[in-house]
Design an enzyme around this catalytic site. Sequence first.
Site, mmCIF file in Angstrom:
data_model
loop_
_atom_site.group_PDB
_atom_site.id
_atom_site.type_symbol
_atom_site.label_atom_id
_atom_site.label_comp_id
_atom_site.label_asym_id
_atom_site.label_seq_id
_atom_site.Cartn_x
_atom_site.Cartn_y
_atom_site.Cartn_z
ATOM 1 N N ASP A 47 -3.196 -6.872 2.291
ATOM 2 C CA ASP A 47 -3.462 -7.104 0.866
ATOM 3 C C ASP A 47 -3.405 -8.567 0.405
ATOM 4 O OD1 ASP A 47 -2.791 -4.502 1.367
ATOM 5 O OD2 ASP A 47 -1.202 -4.375 -0.116
ATOM 6 N N GLU A 229 -1.461 2.849 -4.567
ATOM 7 C CA GLU A 229 -0.860 1.561 -4.209
ATOM 8 C C GLU A 229 -1.485 0.458 -5.069
ATOM 9 O OE1 GLU A 229 0.326 1.967 0.408
ATOM 10 O OE2 GLU A 229 -1.815 1.665 0.153
#
Length: 487
Positions: A47, A229
């Site tokens: 990420d 998420e």
Amino acid sequence: MKNFCLALAAVLALACSTKKEPMALGPYSEQYRPQIHFSPAKNWTNDPNGLVYHEGEYHLFFQYNPFGDTWGHMSWGHAVSKDLIHWEELPVAIQEYPDATTGDSTMIFSGTVVIDKNNSAGFGANALVALYTSHVHQNNRARVQHQSIAYSTDKGRTWTRYSKNPVLDIQRKDFRDPKVFWYEPGQKWVMVLVVPDLYKVQLYSSVNLKEWTLMSEFGNAGDRRRIWECPDLYQLPVENQQGKTKWVLSLSGSHPSGDDFVGMQYFTGDFDGHRFTTPDSAARYMDFGKDYYAGIVFNHLDKKIMFGWVNNWTYGNQIPTSPWRGAFSLPRELSLKEDAGSFELVQRPIDLATIRDDTRIDFKNVNGPVELRVDLNAANSGIKLVSASGDEVTIGVDTARRLLIDRTKAGRVDFQKQFASIETSKPLAQLPAHLHIFIDHSIIEVFSNDGEVAMCEQFFFRSTQFAIKPFGKAELKIGWRLKSIWR
Ligand code: FRU
């Protein structure tokens, strides 16, 4: 004198050993190395984290394994840029650390960075404050996830973990991915984060970044086939409606094609400083390719610009790149369009004019990143990328007016059984469709009709050269070669 020299040498040696040297950068010319997308010189990344614009620099932090090319030892890697196109990788910003007394280790999971203009946290005016998930584990068995702080007073170059961490702990194993922003009308910080397995976003507020109060929850909406998420909450302009804005809550979770893959979804609505509400809780997806995940937008920047991770958890650890694994999308500027009372996300890549090369593209022999404008004037039209080794990718529109990318014959597809796939989007609003396409060494990004639909996909041809061949009623309008951002 001799002793003095020795002492001086010792002091100099110590000074040098504590000073962080810039990273030795890789050649960035390996097969599959993206040339217009950022990827770290080596090792695993996932990420984007802590995107922030500060004193003329864009900061990209990212989930990073300093020790290997698969997921593990999660820490924050770091890169900076002056134009969002060329990047300089810096040493790891915040690293996993052990606790000798308990035998636990704490990984630095995803999070955010804010500029504390008014010194609300007491680390100094204009300190950069990172809020991240402290993922406590023992031998990779998760024990708890809570939220912690680190701060920097030297433009993000060095970071100190706050001595009274964690700052938010609800004693859960899954509780993560804080995104924090300053909410001017309420003169407070707002944090969004997820309780992944309950498909819930929680909203907290704080005046000092250290004490957080739960304000509300958002859930029972959208696609809940995969855990939630990396949420983000931001206000976007509505195009062609002077001054009108709407709030968007985006998050990562399910993929539009089903629960074998991960993807991103978003909701549009209102935020009153306490609660996010939407009149429409149906799932809307951000990207219909397989490789766009965990996107967040920059803090302290007027434009809302998002980076996504170009990969998918389903095969992410197996893609055939080396010595790095994982890259980031082109930065995308976000806005909204109103269509019969509902709001649809518009995504446009930032302008890459500064790296366009004026020499003509030879469409029979492409060898490097290119930007294309292609018009599709009817269904069943598109372009094929055909490599010298006979590998093929199709980018086009099908009979149901859906944009598609077919990578089933794209050379190296067998490193994971679900990688070979045909992806399709929601139906395009209209034909002819104008496509804006970027082809990098192993990444394709396609945007239709000025940002209406986005698709990002990886592919791995066996040879690097390929031809671009239109089929059906497709017209190759313009093509630019793009210069590598690394040279
Ligand atoms: C999303 C994610 C986050 C987590 C991070 C760990 O890809 O699973 O929820 O913070 O990756 O690396």
